[in-house]
Design an enzyme around this catalytic site. Structure first.
Site, short mmCIF file in Angstrom:
data_model
loop_
_atom_site.label_atom_id
_atom_site.label_comp_id
_atom_site.label_asym_id
_atom_site.label_seq_id
_atom_site.Cartn_x
_atom_site.Cartn_y
_atom_site.Cartn_z
N TYR A 153 0.71 -1.25 -0.17
CA TYR A 153 -0.07 -0.09 0.10
C TYR A 153 0.96 1.31 -0.04
O TYR A 153 0.67 2.20 -0.76
CB TYR A 153 -0.90 0.09 1.30
CG TYR A 153 -1.74 1.20 1.51
CD1 TYR A 153 -2.72 1.51 0.85
CD2 TYR A 153 -1.11 1.81 2.58
CE1 TYR A 153 -3.57 2.61 1.27
CE2 TYR A 153 -2.00 3.19 2.88
CZ TYR A 153 -3.09 3.50 2.43
OH TYR A 153 -3.79 4.60 2.79
N LYS A 157 1.19 4.26 -2.67
CA LYS A 157 0.91 5.74 -2.40
C LYS A 157 2.01 6.42 -2.78
O LYS A 157 1.83 7.92 -3.32
CB LYS A 157 0.50 5.79 -1.05
CG LYS A 157 -0.85 5.17 -0.49
CD LYS A 157 -1.88 5.88 -1.33
CE LYS A 157 -3.43 5.26 -0.49
NZ LYS A 157 -4.38 5.88 -1.27
N1 LIG Z 1 -8.53 6.26 7.00
C1 LIG Z 1 -7.28 6.61 6.97
O1 LIG Z 1 -6.58 6.62 8.08
C2 LIG Z 1 -6.59 7.05 5.67
C3 LIG Z 1 -5.14 7.54 5.99
C4 LIG Z 1 -4.43 7.91 4.97
C5 LIG Z 1 -4.88 7.81 3.54
N2 LIG Z 1 -6.30 7.26 3.42
C6 LIG Z 1 -6.72 7.08 2.23
O2 LIG Z 1 -7.95 7.63 2.00
C7 LIG Z 1 -8.83 6.92 0.85
C8 LIG Z 1 -10.30 6.62 1.52
O3 LIG Z 1 -9.95 5.75 2.55
P1 LIG Z 1 -10.90 5.45 3.75
O4 LIG Z 1 -10.40 5.79 4.94
O5 LIG Z 1 -12.09 6.60 3.43
O6 LIG Z 1 -11.65 3.96 3.31
P2 LIG Z 1 -12.93 3.20 3.12
O7 LIG Z 1 -12.61 1.91 3.03
O8 LIG Z 1 -13.86 3.82 4.10
O9 LIG Z 1 -13.46 3.75 1.60
C9 LIG Z 1 -12.70 3.27 0.51
C10 LIG Z 1 -13.54 2.97 -0.38
O10 LIG Z 1 -13.17 2.55 -1.64
C11 LIG Z 1 -13.87 1.63 -2.32
N3 LIG Z 1 -12.98 0.59 -3.10
C12 LIG Z 1 -12.00 -0.33 -2.81
N4 LIG Z 1 -11.36 -0.91 -3.76
C13 LIG Z 1 -12.01 -0.34 -4.99
C14 LIG Z 1 -11.96 -0.51 -6.38
N5 LIG Z 1 -11.23 -1.47 -6.79
N6 LIG Z 1 -12.96 0.07 -6.94
C15 LIG Z 1 -13.94 0.76 -6.61
N7 LIG Z 1 -14.09 1.32 -5.36
C16 LIG Z 1 -13.14 0.79 -4.49
C17 LIG Z 1 -14.40 0.97 -1.30
O11 LIG Z 1 -15.64 -0.07 -1.41
C18 LIG Z 1 -14.62 1.86 -0.31
O12 LIG Z 1 -16.02 2.29 -0.45
C19 LIG Z 1 -7.91 5.99 0.65
O13 LIG Z 1 -7.18 6.41 -0.61
C20 LIG Z 1 -6.96 5.47 1.85
O14 LIG Z 1 -5.99 5.12 1.31
C21 LIG Z 1 -7.17 6.89 4.59
#
Ligand SMILES: NC(=O)c1ccc[n+]([C@@H]2O[C@H](COP(=O)([O-])OP(=O)(O)OC[C@H]3O[C@@H](n4cnc5c(N)ncnc54)[C@H](O)[C@@H]3O)[C@@H](O)[C@H]2O)c1
Length: 264
Positions: A153, A157
């Site tokens: 991951y 990123k």
């Molecule tokens: N939550 C955290 O702590 C955090 C920290 C740093 C970065 N991020 C980034 O923020 C973004 C959102 O994360 P989140 O925490 O809201 O996660 P989340 O799991 O709540 O939401 C992610 C969404 O992406 C969708 N998804 C996954 N694979 C997919 C695919 N192949 N095609 C289409 N949709 C797909 C899932 O169904 C889900 O609805 C991501 O890029 C994540 O890496 C999150």
């Protein structure tokens, strides 16, 4: 209204940060296309937006699949016209140890996290170039900036960060801006499994953050609105940590350096 006349495509908008960004962009005047592998989640986001008087379309799509992304972009265009704003947000994280990660798992992470950003960007770029305007906001992570585990991951990123910089420098002359947000720990459903195992995980992580808390979805959505709006008209290629100061340095280390025994 900070996003009048925007047609915004938000990937992974069926949950967490993507849902928060979709809702905020709609409040700011944008028409929103929510693309998610989880159609029920995408429809729930669309329902919340339309209930508040906005316009939204939910599309089931796997953003790692080239053909599915082409179909998604066509449907978005047919519904609302050319996409003016792309938020590459969908991601997964699987695997946390080089010794145990199988090549197939590595490839899956790279496909969903990095290939998807390439595919979605490629799908909307021609329309943005023709319009001589376009905004891309990519959601990377602090994991892409330094070594804190989740190797596949995190490597993906880091790739998203570099890809964003290349898009910014190559397509700026076409009126297209591309910036990348690197969130720290944000309280979203992605933490579900770890939260079940460690109910105090956010409290323990908060101790690492200079601002003394983990992030909320609104923290990222606020930054995304800024990068999407005309307020950032001369901002492109920027890597914006939204991380409560995590990557600015380490207060724990600075205290250890002066022999403060209470540095933990
Ligand atoms: N939550 C955290 O702590 C955090 C920290 C740093 C970065 N991020 C980034 O923020 C973004 C959102 O994360 P989140 O925490 O809201 O996660 P989340 O799991 O709540 O939401 C992610 C969404 O992406 C969708 N998804 C996954 N694979 C997919 C695919 N192949 N095609 C289409 N949709 C797909 C899932 O169904 C889900 O609805 C991501 O890029 C994540 O890496 C999150």
């Amino acid at each position: 209204m900070r996003l009048p006349a925007a047609v915004a495509l938000v990937t992974g908008g069926g949950s967490g940060i993507g849902r928060g960004i979709a809702e905020r962009f709609a409040q700011e005047g944008g028409r929103i296309v929510i693309a998610d592998r989880n159609l029920a989640g995408a429809e729930e986001t669309a329902r919340k937006i339309t209930e508040l008087g906005g316009e939204a379309l939910a599309i089931e799509s796997d953003v790692a699949d080239a053909e599915a992304v082409r179909r998604m972009a066509d449907r978005a265009r047919a519904a609302f016209g050319p996409v003016t704003h792309l938020v590459n947000n969908a991601a997964i994280s699987r695997g946390n140890d080089v010794e145990t990660i199988e090549p197939e798992l590595w490839d899956l992470n790279l496909a969903v996290v990095l290939r998807s950003v390439f595919l979605c960007t490629k799908a909307v770029l021609p329309g943005m170039i023709a319009d001589r305007r376009g905004v891309i906001v990519n959601i990377a992570s602090v994991n892409g900036l330094f070594g804190i585990g989740e190797e596949p991951y995190s490597a993906a990123k880091a790739g998203v960060i570099n890809f964003t910089q290349n898009v910014a420098v190559k397509y700026g002359r076409h009126g297209i801006r591309a910036n990348v947000i690197c969130p720290g720990t944000i309280r979203t459903p992605i933490w579900g499994d770890r939260l079940a195992e460690q109910p105090d995980v956010f409290e323990r992580l908060a101790a690492w953050y200079p601002l003394g808390r983990v992030g909320e979805i609104e923290d990222v959505a606020n930054a995304a609105v800024f990068l999407a709006s005309a307020e950032s008209a001369w901002v492109t290629g920027v890597v914006l940590p939204v991380d409560g100061g995590l990557t600015a340095g380490s207060y724990r280390m600075s205290r250890a350096l002066v022999g403060d025994s209470d540095s933990g």
